[in-house]
Design a protein around this motif. Structure first.
Motif, PDB file in Angstrom:
ATOM      1  N   ARG A 120      52.512 -84.301 -17.517  1.00 26.93           N
ATOM      2  CA  ARG A 120      52.026 -85.834 -17.183  1.00 26.93           C
ATOM      3  C   ARG A 120      52.574 -86.557 -18.589  1.00 26.93           C
ATOM      4  O   ARG A 120      52.875 -87.895 -18.425  1.00 26.93           O
ATOM      5  N   LEU A 121      52.704 -85.913 -19.492  1.00 28.25           N
ATOM      6  CA  LEU A 121      53.291 -86.583 -20.900  1.00 28.25           C
ATOM      7  C   LEU A 121      54.855 -86.315 -21.101  1.00 28.25           C
ATOM      8  O   LEU A 121      55.443 -86.733 -22.190  1.00 28.25           O
ATOM      9  N   ASP A 122      55.529 -86.131 -20.159  1.00 26.43           N
ATOM     10  CA  ASP A 122      57.074 -85.945 -20.128  1.00 26.43           C
ATOM     11  C   ASP A 122      57.642 -87.168 -20.664  1.00 26.43           C
ATOM     12  O   ASP A 122      58.767 -87.125 -21.368  1.00 26.43           O
ATOM     13  N   TRP A 123      57.337 -88.483 -20.373  1.00 24.05           N
ATOM     14  CA  TRP A 123      57.838 -89.741 -20.801  1.00 24.05           C
ATOM     15  C   TRP A 123      57.849 -89.697 -22.078  1.00 24.05           C
ATOM     16  O   TRP A 123      58.670 -90.356 -22.846  1.00 24.05           O
ATOM     17  N   VAL A 124      56.522 -89.503 -22.906  1.00 30.69           N
ATOM     18  CA  VAL A 124      56.508 -89.330 -24.226  1.00 30.69           C
ATOM     19  C   VAL A 124      57.683 -88.476 -24.953  1.00 30.69           C
ATOM     20  O   VAL A 124      58.295 -89.024 -25.816  1.00 30.69           O
ATOM     21  N   ALA A 181      61.597 -88.159 -16.108  1.00 23.93           N
ATOM     22  CA  ALA A 181      60.254 -88.421 -16.738  1.00 23.93           C
ATOM     23  C   ALA A 181      59.458 -88.895 -15.729  1.00 23.93           C
ATOM     24  O   ALA A 181      59.219 -90.149 -15.594  1.00 23.93           O
ATOM     25  N   PHE A 182      58.458 -88.139 -14.867  1.00 27.19           N
ATOM     26  CA  PHE A 182      57.666 -88.354 -13.863  1.00 27.19           C
ATOM     27  C   PHE A 182      56.475 -88.764 -14.070  1.00 27.19           C
ATOM     28  O   PHE A 182      55.737 -89.077 -13.201  1.00 27.19           O
ATOM     29  N   GLY A 183      56.144 -88.412 -15.485  1.00 26.40           N
ATOM     30  CA  GLY A 183      54.570 -88.670 -15.819  1.00 26.40           C
ATOM     31  C   GLY A 183      54.043 -89.884 -15.691  1.00 26.40           C
ATOM     32  O   GLY A 183      52.913 -89.903 -15.167  1.00 26.40           O
ATOM     33  N   LEU A 184      54.743 -91.274 -15.511  1.00 28.55           N
ATOM     34  CA  LEU A 184      54.148 -92.356 -15.112  1.00 28.55           C
ATOM     35  C   LEU A 184      54.331 -92.615 -13.827  1.00 28.55           C
ATOM     36  O   LEU A 184      53.781 -93.725 -13.245  1.00 28.55           O
ATOM     37  N   ASN A 185      54.961 -91.899 -12.850  1.00 28.68           N
ATOM     38  CA  ASN A 185      55.320 -92.408 -11.690  1.00 28.68           C
ATOM     39  C   ASN A 185      54.298 -92.281 -10.735  1.00 28.68           C
ATOM     40  O   ASN A 185      53.481 -91.485 -10.501  1.00 28.68           O
ATOM     41  N   PRO A 186      53.791 -93.280 -10.148  1.00 30.08           N
ATOM     42  CA  PRO A 186      52.616 -93.435  -9.301  1.00 30.08           C
ATOM     43  C   PRO A 186      52.592 -92.414  -8.172  1.00 30.08           C
ATOM     44  O   PRO A 186      51.675 -92.112  -7.302  1.00 30.08           O
ATOM     45  N   ALA A 238      67.767 -91.628 -16.852  1.00 24.23           N
ATOM     46  CA  ALA A 238      67.158 -92.872 -17.453  1.00 24.23           C
ATOM     47  C   ALA A 238      66.126 -93.107 -16.319  1.00 24.23           C
ATOM     48  O   ALA A 238      66.299 -93.285 -14.991  1.00 24.23           O
ATOM     49  N   VAL A 239      64.948 -93.379 -16.631  1.00 24.82           N
ATOM     50  CA  VAL A 239      63.741 -93.813 -15.720  1.00 24.82           C
ATOM     51  C   VAL A 239      63.490 -95.232 -15.953  1.00 24.82           C
ATOM     52  O   VAL A 239      63.235 -95.608 -17.286  1.00 24.82           O
ATOM     53  N   ILE A 240      63.459 -96.203 -15.066  1.00 22.95           N
ATOM     54  CA  ILE A 240      63.255 -97.540 -15.062  1.00 22.95           C
ATOM     55  C   ILE A 240      61.662 -98.074 -14.799  1.00 22.95           C
ATOM     56  O   ILE A 240      61.408 -97.554 -13.800  1.00 22.95           O
ATOM     57  N   GLY A 241      61.127 -98.671 -16.012  1.00 24.06           N
ATOM     58  CA  GLY A 241      59.558 -98.944 -15.644  1.00 24.06           C
ATOM     59  C   GLY A 241      58.857 -97.512 -15.315  1.00 24.06           C
ATOM     60  O   GLY A 241      59.020 -96.627 -16.282  1.00 24.06           O
ATOM     61  N   ARG A 242      58.033 -97.582 -14.396  1.00 24.21           N
ATOM     62  CA  ARG A 242      57.293 -96.302 -14.222  1.00 24.21           C
ATOM     63  C   ARG A 242      58.040 -95.363 -13.345  1.00 24.21           C
ATOM     64  O   ARG A 242      57.387 -94.429 -12.686  1.00 24.21           O
ATOM     65  N   GLY A 243      59.275 -95.713 -12.850  1.00 28.86           N
ATOM     66  CA  GLY A 243      59.903 -95.002 -11.956  1.00 28.86           C
ATOM     67  C   GLY A 243      59.976 -95.594 -10.437  1.00 28.86           C
ATOM     68  O   GLY A 243      59.289 -96.477 -10.303  1.00 28.86           O
ATOM     69  N   ALA A 244      60.743 -95.031  -9.498  1.00 31.62           N
ATOM     70  CA  ALA A 244      61.019 -95.445  -8.285  1.00 31.62           C
ATOM     71  C   ALA A 244      60.851 -94.291  -7.041  1.00 31.62           C
ATOM     72  O   ALA A 244      60.238 -93.308  -7.589  1.00 31.62           O
ATOM     73  N   GLY A 245      61.149 -94.531  -5.955  1.00 34.37           N
ATOM     74  CA  GLY A 245      60.955 -93.534  -4.922  1.00 34.37           C
ATOM     75  C   GLY A 245      61.874 -92.497  -5.012  1.00 34.37           C
ATOM     76  O   GLY A 245      62.907 -92.690  -5.848  1.00 34.37           O
TER      77      GLY A 245
END
Length: 369
Positions: free
Chosen positions: A69-73, A53-58, A20-27
């Protein structure tokens, strides 16, 4: 309930375990927990674990692990298209197991998941701690070693470190942490930078005791200016020039002879992946029944069957002479038992007595105590 440790027969279905990834991800430290849990869950139900899903992690972790990049999709589509289950902390505690794989196996038997051919299981959270994911240690190491930049950066560390000296990894967390404050109560406090004076006091004692035989590695998310007093005083080996260094930093910390930790999940992962002793800021720890702990205040740890409660009783009957996790007060004073252990490490680091490196050992050593 008895659950066999014998691997299940190869499944003809599709059982996916998703972190599970919360929001855009964490450290990275926080992301490794659900990833390790997904892998352990996959072992329990004969499924396949997907990376987070690291695609949205800044922080761009997808570049390290080669994910899309689209793994969250893809993750969201799978969770919508397939029958979906989520293994929660309540489910975990209900099994009475500390090991995450065994807990999932017990729960799978209870709900009949082994008979289901197609479903997605979502796992996440930091609950259960490192005791829950201990069996995933080698899996996590394999992912970190295979990450982008790891081999190059570790090689760079190696050529700048003397293998015969005592290597001390110092992790000074700054960045998004609140600044250190001598007026606050650190007990149970996370996401707070530690006083730079504490790191310097610890390293001063190490240098006083070992002299030129000790070398320091500095790991920090702060700028060189933010840690300038430490750099000027100890001349540590640093990695400010390295690229793609998050995974290699974690592995380099884990390979040191001693870790001086910050109060962060990154330091905790370094300690978990290591076999070496590590130093922890004592004022941050919980105090109960004459014992110090990181998690003893949590509700899950208070009952007699809680891990901390059980270990507290065990240590009371058999005191630890030199624990791997060493609480150190604000004055930085290190226990003699730790210094003695590090002295032995120095002897073991000698190339001249390493048989695998053309070294020699006196004939009489086999009869010595």
């Amino acid at each position: 309930m008895y659950v066999s440790d014998t691997p299940a027969r190869p499944s003809t279905g599709i059982r996916l375990c998703l972190p599970a990834v919360i929001g855009r991800g964490a450290g990275l430290g926080n992301e490794l927990y659900p990833w390790a849990k997904a892998w352990l869950a996959a072992q329990a139900i004969d499924g396949k674990a997907l990376p987070p899903a690291f695609g949205l992690n800044p922080r761009q972790y997808r570049r390290y692990f080669g994910t899309s990049r689209l793994d969250w999709v893809t993750h969201r589509a799978l969770l919508k298209a397939m029958p979906r289950y989520r293994f929660t902390e309540t489910d975990y505690l209900s099994t009475g197991e500390h090991d995450f794989r065994k807990a999932v196996a017990v729960f799978a038997e209870r709900l009949g998941w082994r008979e289901k051919r197609l479903f997605a299981l979502e796992v996440g959270g930091m609950w259960g701690g490192f005791l829950a994911v201990r069996e995933a240690r080698d899996y996590v190491l394999s992912q970190l070693y295979a990450a982008r930049g790891t081999a190059r950066n570790l090689g760079d560390w190696r050529v700048r470190l003397d293998p015969e000296r005592l290597t001390v990894a110092v992790h000074i967390r700054a960045g998004d942490f609140k600044a250190a404050d001598e007026n606050i109560d650190y007990r149970g406090c996370f996401n707070r930078a530690l006083p730079l004076a504490w790191y310097m006091a610890v390293c001063d004692q190490l240098r006083h005791h070992f002299g030129h035989r000790v070398q320091f590695q500095l790991f920090t998310d702060g700028t060189p200016e933010a840690v300038a007093p430490f750099i000027q005083h100890f001349s540590p080996v640093t990695g400010f020039h390295q690229r793609d260094s998050v995974c290699s930093d974690l592995l380099a910390m884990a390979s040191a002879d001693l870790l001086v930790c910050s109060v962060s999940s990154f330091s905790l992962w370094g300690a978990f992946l290591s076999r070496a002793p590590y130093v922890w800021f004592a004022p941050q720890l919980q105090v109960e029944e004459g014992m110090l702990s990181l998690w003893g205040h949590e509700a899950a740890q208070r009952p007699p069957h809680g891990a901390t409660a059980r270990f507290r009783a065990h240590v009371a009957s058999e005191p630890a002479r030199c624990p791997r996790g060493v609480p150190v007060a604000e004055d930085g004073r290190l226990p003699q038992a730790l210094l003695d252990r590090l002295q032995l490490t120095l002897h073991c680091n000698r190339t001249a007595t390493d048989l695998a490196l053309y070294g020699v050992v006196p004939l009489a050593v086999e009869t010595q105590g």
